[in-house]
Design a protein around this motif. Structure first.
Motif, PDB file in Angstrom:
ATOM      1  N   LEU A   1      -1.957  -5.107  -8.830  1.00  0.00           N
ATOM      2  CA  LEU A   1      -2.704  -4.185  -7.974  1.00  0.00           C
ATOM      3  C   LEU A   1      -3.283  -3.097  -8.871  1.00  0.00           C
ATOM      4  CD1 LEU A   1      -0.311  -3.845  -4.907  1.00  0.00           C
ATOM      5  CD2 LEU A   1      -2.653  -4.689  -4.827  1.00  0.00           C
TER       6      LEU A   1
ATOM      7  N   SER B   1      -7.133  -0.272  -6.026  1.00  0.00           N
ATOM      8  CA  SER B   1      -6.661  -1.054  -4.876  1.00  0.00           C
ATOM      9  C   SER B   1      -5.402  -0.443  -4.274  1.00  0.00           C
ATOM     10  CB  SER B   1      -6.384  -2.499  -5.304  1.00  0.00           C
ATOM     11  OG  SER B   1      -7.570  -3.160  -5.663  1.00  0.00           O
TER      12      SER B   1
ATOM     13  N   ARG C   1      -6.209   2.629  -2.284  1.00  0.00           N
ATOM     14  CA  ARG C   1      -6.869   2.283  -1.022  1.00  0.00           C
ATOM     15  C   ARG C   1      -5.866   1.762   0.007  1.00  0.00           C
ATOM     16  NH1 ARG C   1     -10.338  -0.930  -3.000  1.00  0.00           N
ATOM     17  NH2 ARG C   1      -9.380  -2.919  -2.453  1.00  0.00           N
ATOM     18  N   TRP C   2      -4.943   0.898  -0.426  1.00  0.00           N
ATOM     19  CA  TRP C   2      -3.941   0.384   0.504  1.00  0.00           C
ATOM     20  C   TRP C   2      -2.983   1.492   0.952  1.00  0.00           C
ATOM     21  CZ3 TRP C   2      -4.737  -3.685   3.137  1.00  0.00           C
ATOM     22  CH2 TRP C   2      -5.370  -4.802   2.607  1.00  0.00           C
ATOM     23  N   GLN C   3      -2.663   2.420   0.051  1.00  0.00           N
ATOM     24  CA  GLN C   3      -1.782   3.522   0.426  1.00  0.00           C
ATOM     25  C   GLN C   3      -2.372   4.371   1.546  1.00  0.00           C
ATOM     26  OE1 GLN C   3      -0.867   5.541  -3.368  1.00  0.00           O
ATOM     27  NE2 GLN C   3       1.285   5.263  -2.839  1.00  0.00           N
TER      28      GLN C   3
ATOM     29  N   ASN D   1      -3.995   3.311   3.897  1.00  0.00           N
ATOM     30  CA  ASN D   1      -3.901   2.512   5.131  1.00  0.00           C
ATOM     31  C   ASN D   1      -2.533   1.832   5.167  1.00  0.00           C
ATOM     32  OD1 ASN D   1      -6.909   2.519   6.192  1.00  0.00           O
ATOM     33  ND2 ASN D   1      -7.012   2.183   3.980  1.00  0.00           N
TER      34      ASN D   1
ATOM     35  N   ALA E   1      -1.399  -2.090   5.511  1.00  0.00           N
ATOM     36  CA  ALA E   1      -0.842  -2.767   4.336  1.00  0.00           C
ATOM     37  C   ALA E   1       0.478  -3.451   4.688  1.00  0.00           C
ATOM     38  CB  ALA E   1      -0.643  -1.767   3.200  1.00  0.00           C
TER      39      ALA E   1
ATOM     40  N   PHE F   1       0.907  -7.238   3.739  1.00  0.00           N
ATOM     41  CA  PHE F   1       1.812  -7.537   2.629  1.00  0.00           C
ATOM     42  C   PHE F   1       3.143  -8.079   3.132  1.00  0.00           C
ATOM     43  CE2 PHE F   1      -1.356  -5.025   0.596  1.00  0.00           C
ATOM     44  CZ  PHE F   1      -1.324  -5.342  -0.759  1.00  0.00           C
TER      45      PHE F   1
ATOM     46  N   LEU G   1       4.115  -1.286  -0.660  1.00  0.00           N
ATOM     47  CA  LEU G   1       3.153  -1.632   0.388  1.00  0.00           C
ATOM     48  C   LEU G   1       3.722  -2.600   1.421  1.00  0.00           C
ATOM     49  CD1 LEU G   1      -0.087  -1.960  -1.790  1.00  0.00           C
ATOM     50  CD2 LEU G   1       0.532  -0.082  -0.264  1.00  0.00           C
TER      51      LEU G   1
END
Length: 437
Positions: A160, A164, A167-169, A171, A175, A179, A199
């Motif tokens: 990751l 990336s 960005r996932w953090q 949301n 995630a 995940f 995540l």
């Protein structure tokens, strides 16, 4: 918040259904640009172009060339266990690589679009026993359909990037939903493992980088000898996996060093379809270009050998001992330096190598790579290595030591996969002969 995440996923699926009628014109446009295989376009809609063999089948997805190279040793292990492999990729160049390296040992298909109808059609036909994806891609519709059918989803060589992960953090609940669908993550570093776990992925194990267990890229010995004879005693250096702007930097280096070194510069763009534009730029700067795709001869007057073919990195790297690895000076992320190091090149790179941070750190510690800040520093580094045999040899040896240290990820990955592979191996070996119709 989890409710909002589920609504977001539902909105993604609905948007995909609404956009479905527009997909065909979009793929046609990409085919015109050379980014899609026009003859195999239906595969992107989930329509198969080959029969499904009887017996256990594992779906392996590798988005592009780098990921494909990384999973080839793993694929060979699966084949050795008599398990069929369906390998999907997303680019024309990666499809050509599969043809060159694996031929008909695997079933190759272009990956279907992450839309409801293509994905359902694809999975219903191939019905894989396990789905293995390489590195970083997350496709919500695909993951949901695999989960619905109770097909284990495994991420290998997982990574990751900084961007990336951030960005996932932002949301987090979304995630967790995605995940959390992964049955297993085999991450390539401790940092990547921590990020996957944060995540919502579990279990997560660390293997190291599978690219350290790849074989050196192949080459044609007769072709190598042919070009070596044409090059003669001239000094060489290569700029490989270059992105827009890095070819101009290579041209600057060539012009700066030519009066002293009379060198040949080898440029291998990451996307060969840009070759016409690159040649035009080099010609405008007064440089004489020989293109591999045209089988141009390298003469005394040739300034740049443009490597505009797929699957011949092994040839280009064996024509030099100095390799600048692109996507690191004018673009961000970096490209894999291990191929250059394992073949025997001193490695130079720009500073933007976030996607290969740990790999570069290890090679630099061993003395096999050097970071450069800008084009002027690149010119000085290339000149130094061209004219200092002892320093160049020391970097080459350091790089090859680093490659040896980085091996072992494949065995760790296979050990983590054993609970999923062993039942399939037993089933495959009990399959009566002649049932692969």
């Amino acid at each position: 918040m989890s409710g909002l995440a589920r609504i977001a996923l539902m909105g993604y699926r609905v948007a995909g259904i609404c956009a479905y009628p527009l997909v065909s014109p979009y793929l046609t446009y990409r085919a015109i640009k050379g980014k899609e295989d026009r003859k195999r376009r239906l595969e992107r809609f989930g329509f198969p172009s080959q029969p499904r063999p009887h017996g256990p089948l594992i779906w392996v997805h590798a988005a592009s060339v780098g990921e494909t190279n990384a999973v080839i040793p793993l694929i060979r292990e699966l084949l050795r266990r008599q398990i069929h492999v369906l390998l999907t990729t997303g680019t024309v160049t990666s499809a050509q690589l599969v043809e060159n390296r694996l031929g008909d040992e695997v079933i190759h298909q272009y990956v279907p679009l992450d839309l409801k109808f293509p994905i359902k059609r694809f999975i219903a036909y191939w019905h894989p026993d396990v789905a293995i994806t390489a590195e970083s891609e997350m496709w919500p519709t695909t993951m949901a359909e695999l989960k619905r059918r109770n097909i284990p989803q495994i991420r290998v060589n997982g990574r990751l990037s900084d961007r990336s992960f951030e960005r996932w953090q932002r949301n987090g609940k979304l995630a967790e939903l995605l995940f959390g669908k992964l049955s297993l993550v085999v991450a390539r570093s401790d940092l990547d493992a921590e990020r996957f776990h944060d995540l919502g992925a579990w279990p997560v194990v660390v293997s190291g980088n599978l690219k350290g267990d790849t074989d050196p890229p192949p080459f044609d010995p007769a072709l190598l000898n042919h070009y070596r004879q044409q090059i003669g005693t001239r000094k060489t250096w290569a700029a490989i996996c270059t992105f827009d702007g890095e070819e101009a930097a290579a041209a600057f280096v060539h012009r700066a060093l030519k009066p002293r070194n009379r060198q040949l510069t080898i440029i291998v763009p990451r996307h060969p379809e840009r070759a016409d534009a690159i040649e035009a730029m080099l010609t405008e700067k007064g440089l004489t270009v020989a293109r591999r795709a045209r089988n141009d001869a390298i003469t005394e007057e040739t300034d740049v050998f443009l490597g505009d073919t797929i699957g011949e990195m092994g040839l280009y790297l064996r024509l030099t001992e100095i390799s600048f690895v692109g996507r690191s000076l004018t673009e961000q992320g970096g490209q894999n330096p291990l191929e250059s190091a394992m073949i025997g090149c001193a490695v130079l790179s720009g500073p933007q190598v976030q996607n290969f941070r740990e790999t570069y750190q290890h090679i630099i510690r061993k003395g096999g790579a050097r970071m450069i800040r800008d084009t002027e520093m690149l010119a000085k580094a290339v000149h130094y290595l061209m004219t200092n045999d002892v320093a160049r040899r020391k970097m080459i040896d350091g790089g090859q030591d680093a490659v040896q240290d980085l091996r072992g990820a494949l065995s760790t990955t296979l050990k983590a996969l054993e609970p999923y592979l062993n039942p399939l191996t037993v089933t495959a070996r009990l399959r009566p002969a002649g049932t692969d119709g």
